[in-house]
Motif scaffolding. Structure first.
Motif, PDB file in Angstrom:
ATOM      1  N   ARG B 173       1.103  -1.287   0.194  1.00  0.00           N
ATOM      2  CA  ARG B 173       0.218   0.192   0.019  1.00  0.00           C
ATOM      3  C   ARG B 173       0.866   1.253  -0.117  1.00  0.00           C
ATOM      4  O   ARG B 173       0.718   2.144  -0.787  1.00  0.00           O
ATOM      5  N   THR B 174       1.925   1.282   0.662  1.00  0.00           N
ATOM      6  CA  THR B 174       2.682   2.460   0.985  1.00  0.00           C
ATOM      7  C   THR B 174       3.403   2.678  -0.223  1.00  0.00           C
ATOM      8  O   THR B 174       3.460   3.953  -0.772  1.00  0.00           O
ATOM      9  N   LEU B 175       4.144   1.663  -0.935  1.00  0.00           N
ATOM     10  CA  LEU B 175       4.544   2.084  -2.244  1.00  0.00           C
ATOM     11  C   LEU B 175       3.790   2.304  -3.377  1.00  0.00           C
ATOM     12  O   LEU B 175       4.146   3.206  -4.222  1.00  0.00           O
ATOM     13  N   HIS B 176       2.697   1.791  -3.426  1.00  0.00           N
ATOM     14  CA  HIS B 176       1.723   2.023  -4.478  1.00  0.00           C
ATOM     15  C   HIS B 176       1.131   3.298  -4.431  1.00  0.00           C
ATOM     16  O   HIS B 176       1.109   4.199  -5.289  1.00  0.00           O
ATOM     17  N   ASP B 177       0.429   3.621  -3.293  1.00  0.00           N
ATOM     18  CA  ASP B 177      -0.244   4.882  -2.944  1.00  0.00           C
ATOM     19  C   ASP B 177       0.707   6.082  -2.778  1.00  0.00           C
ATOM     20  O   ASP B 177       0.097   7.222  -3.053  1.00  0.00           O
ATOM     21  N   ASP B 189      10.032 -14.839   2.712  1.00  0.00           N
ATOM     22  CA  ASP B 189       9.881 -13.547   3.452  1.00  0.00           C
ATOM     23  C   ASP B 189      10.111 -12.184   2.387  1.00  0.00           C
ATOM     24  O   ASP B 189      10.769 -11.199   2.666  1.00  0.00           O
ATOM     25  N   ASN B 190      10.266 -12.463   1.170  1.00  0.00           N
ATOM     26  CA  ASN B 190      10.662 -11.663   0.063  1.00  0.00           C
ATOM     27  C   ASN B 190       9.533 -10.901  -0.499  1.00  0.00           C
ATOM     28  O   ASN B 190       8.776 -11.732  -0.980  1.00  0.00           O
ATOM     29  N   VAL B 191       9.798  -9.671  -0.835  1.00  0.00           N
ATOM     30  CA  VAL B 191       9.085  -8.826  -1.761  1.00  0.00           C
ATOM     31  C   VAL B 191       9.779  -8.092  -2.658  1.00  0.00           C
ATOM     32  O   VAL B 191      10.852  -7.614  -2.511  1.00  0.00           O
ATOM     33  N   ILE B 192       9.297  -8.309  -4.065  1.00  0.00           N
ATOM     34  CA  ILE B 192      10.281  -7.818  -5.042  1.00  0.00           C
ATOM     35  C   ILE B 192       9.136  -6.389  -5.778  1.00  0.00           C
ATOM     36  O   ILE B 192       8.167  -6.648  -5.903  1.00  0.00           O
ATOM     37  N   ALA B 193      10.032  -5.296  -5.607  1.00  0.00           N
ATOM     38  CA  ALA B 193       8.863  -4.125  -6.098  1.00  0.00           C
ATOM     39  C   ALA B 193       9.477  -3.682  -7.412  1.00  0.00           C
ATOM     40  O   ALA B 193      11.010  -3.174  -7.450  1.00  0.00           O
ATOM     41  N   LEU B 194       8.699  -3.303  -8.333  1.00  0.00           N
ATOM     42  CA  LEU B 194       9.171  -2.488  -9.535  1.00  0.00           C
ATOM     43  C   LEU B 194       9.023  -0.949  -8.974  1.00  0.00           C
ATOM     44  O   LEU B 194       7.797  -0.540  -8.793  1.00  0.00           O
ATOM     45  N   VAL B 195      10.093  -0.271  -9.204  1.00  0.00           N
ATOM     46  CA  VAL B 195       9.855   1.229  -8.297  1.00  0.00           C
ATOM     47  C   VAL B 195      10.483   2.290  -9.187  1.00  0.00           C
ATOM     48  O   VAL B 195      11.031   2.074 -10.096  1.00  0.00           O
ATOM     49  N   PRO B 196       9.963   3.458  -8.931  1.00  0.00           N
ATOM     50  CA  PRO B 196      10.581   4.618  -9.815  1.00  0.00           C
ATOM     51  C   PRO B 196      11.911   5.174  -8.965  1.00  0.00           C
ATOM     52  O   PRO B 196      12.455   4.428  -8.214  1.00  0.00           O
ATOM     53  N   ASP B 197      12.588   6.028  -9.399  1.00  0.00           N
ATOM     54  CA  ASP B 197      13.924   6.224  -8.938  1.00  0.00           C
ATOM     55  C   ASP B 197      13.432   7.260  -7.433  1.00  0.00           C
ATOM     56  O   ASP B 197      13.150   8.266  -7.477  1.00  0.00           O
ATOM     57  N   LEU B 198      13.935   6.438  -6.258  1.00  0.00           N
ATOM     58  CA  LEU B 198      13.451   6.895  -4.889  1.00  0.00           C
ATOM     59  C   LEU B 198      14.754   7.149  -4.249  1.00  0.00           C
ATOM     60  O   LEU B 198      15.811   6.363  -4.470  1.00  0.00           O
ATOM     61  N   ALA B 199      14.778   8.227  -3.421  1.00  0.00           N
ATOM     62  CA  ALA B 199      15.914   8.561  -2.517  1.00  0.00           C
ATOM     63  C   ALA B 199      16.144   7.457  -1.261  1.00  0.00           C
ATOM     64  O   ALA B 199      15.295   6.897  -0.898  1.00  0.00           O
TER      65      ALA B 199
END
Lengths: 252, 252, 252, 252
Positions: B173-177, B189-199
């Motif tokens: 939710r945090t990453l998406h919203d 216990d693994n989560v893989i996220a496709l992300v923008p360029d985050l600090a």
């Protein structure tokens, strides 16, 4: 009282293996995990059990009617065909949660999931044939009302997924914390739960709770049987009645 | 700006098929779904993409570098070997969320997921080769600190699963919203996220938020690359640095 | 001259593994072998190659257009998912037989197939892109005239199988010993051969020879292409012409 | 007398399907066939049967102890997961050849293998439990003396394959025509035969015949049991004795 037999399937020392000698490609790990689960589902399913993928390195199965020799044969078949091995803990109890606590305890007593020396444990006992009954297993099969029309065809795919996940999380917590049931997402908008003998009103309350917590409308078909397949097929047929009749709870 | 290419893989009219002419056995459906996903993961993975099982009837993949001919070949291979077919929507955008919105829109424009006439749609365009860059894809690979010691070896298997699911729900939710990222549970216990360029600070904040919301401690390795495999392997190596150094965020 | 690129796929030290520490169950070995072959066929096939099961522990593939990086990725994918590894020898030559002699020599130079130390050899060179031509690969696809009517529906299943095997043995020997072609039984009543550029009359002679030696009537479709898939699909279409027109040799 | 139960597994109307509406890619067909066989081997093998790939569209299995409900469940599992269906004929008789003649006759009586209307036939009867005996199944497991040293490491891969095939063809004919046995190549340099109760001298004669006809030296381990797995594992252990002792026939 219900009499579910639950098997915990734990890949031995899997986490360390995935990064030894260096991290293995994720696509290969995903292929390995999902095929191993598929084999588990087929082996147990054609013996009238149900297997859930859960965390993939820890999978949970309903195994009423499946004996120790079958469990041992499963371990051997996987060892002969995969680069990893599995430990199996078999449990039973007054309700599904207790049965899984029992199954887990057998494996934890044998060592850590990441103990390199602990391999192919087979611990715990199946329910004796003489003690089995025709309603040992109870399955509740939930789905989301008009998931395709309200979500899949309307929202973007991840937003739909977030909604489904939130509904599942609310359902899983309610069933587990208040009713000793074990709920598993099985794909699409479907959740299958191993449950104790619950009243019709309880299902209505659970569905109401999910509506409050996650703004999602569910319906449920419930079935009982000597095995997971018997109970699960009865639950599926009850859910079809919900679809045809527009009702919310059937089979109980 | 990132330039992720995302493919939505949707099984055509799958829900109705599972109950026609009457409900099919759950074990067979689980075997079918997980093997089809395994094939998807292998096909895309050996072409440097990543595929996530998501809801199994709707799967999401990162497909930078994989062209329309490959997508078409994938559809043909599945059609020739399974009793179901798949539609594919290809999207891109300023961030992962936008890319998936785009991919979804292509399929929704072609018809409903439960339209019996809509089969094997291939819509949307891959990113032109000339526009691809070496940091098009960013992957963040999260895991839980000492999940085996704190959960797997201590709690019963379902309680551990509930904890992992809650941590995943909070992270998703945090990453998406708030950050337009797409996070996927991939087992263990693994989560893989496709992300923008985050600090770096953003990752620290996200981890703090999950600790607050779900009482779970995460760490994360981040990587960038021309393809999902490049970015994902860099993320895995960064996560190994976290393990060795006892740090929380690496790779960014 | 033809310019086939052939890859020999050899399971490393497989024989000893099948009986260590004691003989493994045959059903598990058969499952392992046939799934590994299926993965090979899918990996190479979706890259326009052809893989033949041959002896299962030694498989032969036509790999024009598939480079060393792909071969390496194949080895890695198998190693990550199976309890065995594979060595790969890549060869080419004036005709298919020479190409396979070349591929074999690369592996034999690296050590014995049952050398416990020889693992994951990758030897030999793909044909350089600049040297590839649109008719590098020639495929001849044979089948038996009215196999179902004459054999499957008339004889018992093993007698049919004996007949098919004898026809195949005669065809394999003739093509190999006299024409430097490599013929592979691919199931049913089908044989696919990697061949040099042969004349129409030669095919008629080969078919006559099989009729004499094994009392079996064959027809054949022949195709050429830049890859095995291109040549093989052309051969299949030519064979369809034989079926429609009642002819014996088409495509050459 | 032996009492083998044999099942003929026939893909329904498969040939026409492979070319409708136009020829399907060979790599996909090979993947489909070998995976379907792998599933058959696993389903029957974990119930102590043996399955042989034979022609892939017609497969032969030894199924002592596997009842009609299991056969029906197998058909259902395949139908739910593949684009093709299978018919099953169950037979028994005084020897393996007769058993397969019986199994074949049940399917032929139901219609042609290429009859579009004939689908999922299940015909013939398993051996009644009361009539089963501890030596119902006899398995002879042959391999080639020093195949790796004499062939694999010395000849090119196709020449080795030709030699193995010729030895197999000679063995298959001798066992079938003179001794009512059914011999199947199972990969590598191994042939497994379902045989009647044959004398030690008969095996020595058969091996001599193969040496004369195909210039190949074999050894054989023989075993008997209530099921194919029991007999087959005894045969494997007897073959290990041959290897250790340098003998040619063991277990009989």
């Amino acid at each position: 009282m219900t009499n579910a037999q639950v098997t915990l399937v734990q890949l031995d020392n899997y986490g360390p293996w995935t990064v030894t000698p260096e991290p293995r490609r994720e696509a290969d790990l995903q292929t390995l995990q999902s095929r191993l689960y598929a084999d588990l589902s087929q082996f147990l399913g054609t013996r009238d059990g149900y297997a859930f993928f859960t965390r993939f390195d820890n999978m949970i199965a309903v195994t009423n009617g499946i004996d120790r020799a079958d469990h041992r044969r499963l371990q051997e078949s996987l060892r002969n065909r995969y680069p990893v091995t599995v430990s199996l803990g078999i449990g039973s109890g007054a309700n599904p949660t207790d049965a899984l606590v029992d199954a887990t305890a057998h494996l934890q007593a044998a060592g850590s999931a990441q103990d390199a020396e602990r391999r192919e444990v087979l611990a715990g006992d199946p329910i004796a044939e003489a003690e089995r009954a025709d309603d040992d297993v109870r399955i509740a099969h939930f789905d989301v009302n008009d998931a395709t029309g309200k979500y899949t065809d309307e929202l973007d795919a991840f937003s739909t997924f977030v909604r489904i996940e939130q509904g599942y999380a609310a359902l899983m917590r309610t069933l587990h914390d208040e009713h000793d049931g074990l709920a598993f997402f099985v794909g699409g908008d479907n959740v299958i739960a191993l449950v104790p003998d619950l009243a019709r009103d309880t299902y209505a309350d659970v569905i109401e709770r999910v509506r409050d917590d996650a703004d999602m409308s569910l319906k449920v078909g419930v079935g009982a049987g000597r095995t997971a397949t018997d109970a699960g097929m009865a639950a599926k047929h009850a859910l079809e009645v919900c679809r045809e009749e527009g009702t919310t709870v059937e089979g109980v």
